[in-house]
Design a protein around this motif. Structure first.
Motif, short mmCIF file in Angstrom:
data_model
loop_
_atom_site.label_atom_id
_atom_site.label_comp_id
_atom_site.label_asym_id
_atom_site.label_seq_id
_atom_site.Cartn_x
_atom_site.Cartn_y
_atom_site.Cartn_z
N UNK A 53 0.86 -1.18 0.00
CA UNK A 53 0.00 0.00 0.00
C UNK A 53 0.90 1.23 0.00
N UNK A 54 0.84 2.02 -1.06
CA UNK A 54 1.69 3.20 -1.19
C UNK A 54 0.94 4.44 -0.72
N UNK A 55 1.59 5.17 0.19
CA UNK A 55 1.02 6.42 0.72
C UNK A 55 2.08 7.50 0.56
N UNK A 56 2.11 8.18 -0.59
CA UNK A 56 3.16 9.19 -0.81
C UNK A 56 2.98 10.38 0.10
N UNK A 57 4.12 10.96 0.50
CA UNK A 57 4.10 12.13 1.36
C UNK A 57 5.40 12.30 2.08
N UNK A 58 5.50 13.39 2.83
CA UNK A 58 6.70 13.74 3.57
C UNK A 58 6.53 13.31 5.02
N UNK A 59 7.39 12.41 5.48
CA UNK A 59 7.25 11.87 6.83
C UNK A 59 7.41 12.94 7.90
N UNK A 60 7.99 14.09 7.53
CA UNK A 60 8.11 15.19 8.48
C UNK A 60 6.80 15.94 8.68
#
Length: 232
Positions: A53-60
Motif C-alpha cells: 500500500x503506497x502512501x506518498x508524502x513527507x514523513x516530516x
C-alpha cells in the motif's frame, strides 16, 4: 512475531535500501505500507508487488504520519516499523561552522523528529513483539569532518532508539548501520566520485531480515556483523 499475515511500514521506500527491503518483504508474503516524498517514484518502485500500500508524502508532515497510521489501522496493526527515510542535507556536505542552520533544522526534522513522531502516532497500532528498525550511519557514531549535520542527526536518532528500548521493553528496537551502499544518497554525499565499487542495497537486506525474523535484543547493529550469520 504475529501468527497472522505480518504487516510492515517502511519509510523512504522509493529507492535504495527501503525499496530493496520492501520488495523482499512483499515476496515473502508481508503486507507493506510504504511512503516517499515523490509519489511517481514510489509508484514505480512498488509496481507489481503484492500486498503493498503506497502512501506518498513527507514523513516530516504530521498529517502524512496520520495518513500512514490510518493505512496501518486498515490492515489491523503493525509488526515491523522501518524508519529508513532520511535527508542528507547540502551536497557537498559543509563543515559545521558553515552549515546553514535553517537547512540543519530541516535535516533534524526529517531524521530525528519525524521518526519519533511516527512511533508516537503508531503506538496504539504496534502489535506484541513489534520490531522497530531505525537506519543509522557510521557518521552517527564517529566524528567525521564534513558530516556534522547528518551525523549528529543520526547520533540523535540512535539515542532516541536506545531510550525507547529502555522505556518500552515489550518492543525490539534495532538501530542498524547498513554500511556504504550504491545509492542516490551516497552519490549525493560524494558528488563527482565513482561509487560503483559500493555494494547494492539488496546485499544488506539479509542483515535486516536477521533482526526482523530473529530474536536479537534491542541495540545497535552493523549490517556487516549480521550478514555472515545468515550466509554461512
Amino acid at each position: 512475531m504475529t501468527e497472522q499475515q505480518p504487516t510492515a511500514l517502511v519509510t523512504g521506500a522509493s529507492r535504495g535500501l527501503g525499496r530493496a527491503l520492501t520488495a523482499d518483504l512483499a515476496a515473502d508474503g508481508w503486507r507493506v505500507v510504504v511512503d516517499a516524498r515523490h509519489g511517481d517514484q514510489l509508484a514505480d518502485a512498488v509496481a507489481g508487488l503484492p500486498g503493498v500500500v503506497a502512501v506518498p508524502g513527507d514523513v516530516a508532515d504530521p498529517s502524512h504520519r496520520t495518513e500512514l497510521a490510518e493505512a496501518v489501522d486498515d490492515l489491523g496493526g503493525l509488526d515491523l516499523l522501518v524508519l529508513n527515510a532520511s535527508l542528507l542535507g547540502p551536497s557537498p556536505q559543509p563543515e559545521l561552522a558553515d552549515y546553514p542552520l535553517d537547512v540543519l533544522e530541516q535535516v533534524y526534522r526529517v531524521n530525528v523528529l519525524a521518526p519519533l513522531g511516527l512511533v508516537q502516532t503508531l503506538r496504539p497500532l504496534l502489535r506484541p513483539g513489534v520490531r522497530i528498525v531505525a537506519i543509522t550511519s557510521d557518521a552517527g557514531a564517529e566524528a567525521m569532518a564534513g558530516w556534522g549535520g547528518y551525523g549528529s542527526s543520526k547520533a540523535a536518532l540512535e539515542h532516541l532508539g536506545a531510550v525507547l528500548a529502555i522505556e518500552n521493553p515489550q518492543w525490539r528496537v534495532h538501530v542498524v548501520d547498513p554500511g556504504d551502499m550504491r545509492t542516490v544518497m551516497h552519490q549525493e554525499a560524494f558528488p563527482g566520485e565513482d561509487i560503483s565499487d559500493r555494494p547494492e542495497p539488496e546485499t544488506v537486506v539479509p542483515a535486516l531480515r536477521a533482526l526482523v525474523d530473529g530474536d536479537h535484543p534491542s541495540g545497535r547493529y552493523r549490517a556487516a556483523d549480521l550478514i555472515p550469520a545468515v550466509t554461512s
